[in-house]
Scaffold this motif. Structure first.
Motif, PDB file in Angstrom:
ATOM      1  N   MET A  57       0.579  -1.114   0.026  1.00 15.11           N
ATOM      2  CA  MET A  57      -0.102  -0.285   0.288  1.00 15.11           C
ATOM      3  C   MET A  57       0.650   1.321  -0.161  1.00 15.11           C
ATOM      4  N   THR A  58       0.482   2.380  -0.807  1.00  8.38           N
ATOM      5  CA  THR A  58       1.117   4.014  -0.495  1.00  8.38           C
ATOM      6  C   THR A  58       0.694   4.826   0.288  1.00  8.38           C
ATOM      7  N   ASP A  59       0.368   5.896   0.296  1.00  7.37           N
ATOM      8  CA  ASP A  59       0.005   6.978   0.748  1.00  7.37           C
ATOM      9  C   ASP A  59      -1.593   6.424   0.139  1.00  7.37           C
ATOM     10  N   LEU A  60      -2.646   7.378   0.521  1.00  5.65           N
ATOM     11  CA  LEU A  60      -3.760   7.896   0.837  1.00  5.65           C
ATOM     12  C   LEU A  60      -3.618   8.724  -1.009  1.00  5.65           C
ATOM     13  N   PRO A  61      -5.273   7.730  -1.708  1.00  2.10           N
ATOM     14  CA  PRO A  61      -4.940   9.506  -2.741  1.00  2.10           C
ATOM     15  C   PRO A  61      -6.002  11.121  -2.293  1.00  2.10           C
ATOM     16  N   GLU A  62      -5.772  11.860  -1.851  1.00  2.00           N
ATOM     17  CA  GLU A  62      -5.781  13.068  -0.951  1.00  2.00           C
ATOM     18  C   GLU A  62      -7.295  12.993  -1.680  1.00  2.00           C
ATOM     19  N   ARG A  63      -8.425  13.448  -0.351  1.00  2.00           N
ATOM     20  CA  ARG A  63     -10.182  13.781  -0.920  1.00  2.00           C
ATOM     21  C   ARG A  63     -10.539  15.080  -0.664  1.00  2.00           C
ATOM     22  N   THR A  64     -11.273  15.520  -1.544  1.00  2.00           N
ATOM     23  CA  THR A  64     -11.812  16.858  -0.402  1.00  2.00           C
ATOM     24  C   THR A  64     -13.543  16.580   0.155  1.00  2.00           C
ATOM     25  N   PHE A  65     -14.055  17.413   1.206  1.00  2.00           N
ATOM     26  CA  PHE A  65     -14.826  17.454   1.624  1.00  2.00           C
ATOM     27  C   PHE A  65     -14.925  19.258   1.782  1.00  2.00           C
ATOM     28  N   GLY A  66     -16.565  19.231   1.378  1.00  2.00           N
ATOM     29  CA  GLY A  66     -17.126  20.323   1.316  1.00  2.00           C
ATOM     30  C   GLY A  66     -17.373  20.996   0.484  1.00  2.00           C
ATOM     31  N   PRO A  67     -17.721  22.648   0.423  1.00  2.00           N
ATOM     32  CA  PRO A  67     -17.771  23.422   1.521  1.00  2.00           C
ATOM     33  C   PRO A  67     -18.207  23.499   2.950  1.00  2.00           C
ATOM     34  N   ILE A  68     -18.190  23.167   4.062  1.00  2.00           N
ATOM     35  CA  ILE A  68     -18.906  22.948   5.066  1.00  2.00           C
ATOM     36  C   ILE A  68     -19.615  23.998   4.884  1.00  2.00           C
ATOM     37  N   THR A  69     -21.213  23.741   5.287  1.00  2.00           N
ATOM     38  CA  THR A  69     -22.241  24.857   5.185  1.00  2.00           C
ATOM     39  C   THR A  69     -22.864  24.598   6.999  1.00  2.00           C
ATOM     40  N   MET A  70     -24.022  25.250   6.566  1.00  2.00           N
ATOM     41  CA  MET A  70     -24.676  25.281   7.967  1.00  2.00           C
ATOM     42  C   MET A  70     -25.645  24.162   7.787  1.00  2.00           C
ATOM     43  N   THR A  71     -25.588  23.465   7.255  1.00  2.00           N
ATOM     44  CA  THR A  71     -26.759  22.454   7.161  1.00  2.00           C
ATOM     45  C   THR A  71     -25.647  21.354   7.539  1.00  2.00           C
ATOM     46  N   ASP A  72     -24.468  20.870   7.237  1.00  2.00           N
ATOM     47  CA  ASP A  72     -23.229  20.429   7.763  1.00  2.00           C
ATOM     48  C   ASP A  72     -23.436  20.213   9.183  1.00  2.00           C
ATOM     49  N   ILE A  73     -22.815  21.871   9.341  1.00  2.00           N
ATOM     50  CA  ILE A  73     -22.395  22.024  11.146  1.00  2.00           C
ATOM     51  C   ILE A  73     -24.133  21.516  11.419  1.00  2.00           C
ATOM     52  N   VAL A  74     -25.037  21.630  11.914  1.00  2.00           N
ATOM     53  CA  VAL A  74     -26.227  21.665  12.142  1.00  2.00           C
ATOM     54  C   VAL A  74     -26.490  19.757  12.259  1.00  2.00           C
ATOM     55  N   ARG A  75     -26.462  19.331  11.587  1.00  2.00           N
ATOM     56  CA  ARG A  75     -26.826  17.463  11.087  1.00  2.00           C
ATOM     57  C   ARG A  75     -25.818  17.651  11.960  1.00  2.00           C
ATOM     58  N   TYR A  76     -24.905  17.433  11.747  1.00  2.00           N
ATOM     59  CA  TYR A  76     -23.349  16.569  13.071  1.00  2.00           C
ATOM     60  C   TYR A  76     -24.207  17.274  14.691  1.00  2.00           C
ATOM     61  N   GLN A  77     -24.677  18.461  14.673  1.00  2.00           N
ATOM     62  CA  GLN A  77     -24.733  19.300  16.501  1.00  2.00           C
ATOM     63  C   GLN A  77     -25.778  17.806  16.102  1.00  2.00           C
ATOM     64  N   GLY A  78     -26.482  17.473  15.325  1.00  2.00           N
ATOM     65  CA  GLY A  78     -27.781  16.411  16.339  1.00  2.00           C
ATOM     66  C   GLY A  78     -27.533  15.171  16.394  1.00  2.00           C
ATOM     67  N   ALA A  79     -26.779  15.222  15.425  1.00  2.00           N
ATOM     68  CA  ALA A  79     -26.335  13.645  15.107  1.00  2.00           C
ATOM     69  C   ALA A  79     -25.607  13.150  16.635  1.00  2.00           C
ATOM     70  N   SER A  80     -24.624  14.189  17.157  1.00  2.00           N
ATOM     71  CA  SER A  80     -23.744  13.866  18.059  1.00  2.00           C
ATOM     72  C   SER A  80     -23.916  14.839  19.462  1.00  2.00           C
ATOM     73  N   GLY A  81     -24.922  15.296  19.422  1.00  2.00           N
ATOM     74  CA  GLY A  81     -26.102  16.034  20.658  1.00  2.00           C
ATOM     75  C   GLY A  81     -25.300  17.333  21.640  1.00  2.00           C
ATOM     76  N   ASP A  82     -24.201  17.730  20.529  1.00  2.00           N
ATOM     77  CA  ASP A  82     -23.087  18.778  20.839  1.00  2.00           C
ATOM     78  C   ASP A  82     -23.969  19.544  20.147  1.00  2.00           C
ATOM     79  N   LEU A  83     -24.638  20.554  21.582  1.00  2.00           N
ATOM     80  CA  LEU A  83     -25.656  21.469  20.544  1.00  2.00           C
ATOM     81  C   LEU A  83     -24.777  22.548  20.830  1.00  2.00           C
ATOM     82  N   ASN A  84     -24.342  23.290  20.869  1.00  2.00           N
ATOM     83  CA  ASN A  84     -23.270  24.286  21.617  1.00  2.00           C
ATOM     84  C   ASN A  84     -23.010  24.854  20.701  1.00  2.00           C
ATOM     85  N   PRO A  85     -24.167  26.858  21.130  1.00  2.00           N
ATOM     86  CA  PRO A  85     -24.394  27.607  20.350  1.00  2.00           C
ATOM     87  C   PRO A  85     -23.442  27.931  19.391  1.00  2.00           C
TER      88      PRO A  85
END
Length: 129
Positions: free
Chosen positions: A1-29
């Motif tokens: 195995m060699t190094d893994l090929p890079e992968r890009t995520f995003g752009p990060i949206t408010m929806t991404d953040i709020v969905r993660y907060q709901g799933a994780s229970g971290d509701l810090n405003p």
């Protein structure tokens, strides 16, 4: 195995953040309320650090399989705001044998649009002989 090929995520949206907060229970405003974040000295609400770490784990398991995870450790090095695109990478550090299986140790990283490190870590996966 060699190094893994890079992968890009995003752009990060408010929806991404709020969905993660709901799933994780971290509701810090601070992660979804711009006014509260500005009152605390930030320019805007910012992403949950574990969202980027979760994407980094997803990236690794896409290549090596969820069933093969043996260890995954990360630390956050920079605040990430909405609109950022994050690029995951993984470098093979070594191969070794442990608990009667072959393993690979990876240096895993997530960088922002400017190339700044936002998540740094290591991971171990079981691999075929």
């Amino acid at each position: 195995m060699t190094d893994l090929p890079e992968r890009t995520f995003g752009p990060i949206t408010m929806t991404d953040i709020v969905r993660y907060q709901g799933a994780s229970g971290d509701l810090n405003p601070m992660h979804h309320d711009d006014e509260q974040a500005r009152a605390s000295g930030y320019p805007a609400a910012f992403s949950v650090g574990m969202l980027a770490a979760g994407w980094l784990a997803t990236y690794c398991t896409e290549h090596l399989g969820e069933e093969n995870v043996r260890r995954f450790r990360t630390r956050f090095t920079k605040v990430v705001y909405r609109g950022a695109e994050l690029t995951a990478s993984a470098e093979v550090v070594r191969y070794f044998d442990q608990d009667h299986e072959r393993r690979v140790e990876l240096a895993v990283r997530m960088r922002d649009d400017d190339g700044a490190l936002v998540v740094d870590g290591t991971a171990e996966f079981a691999v075929a002989g």
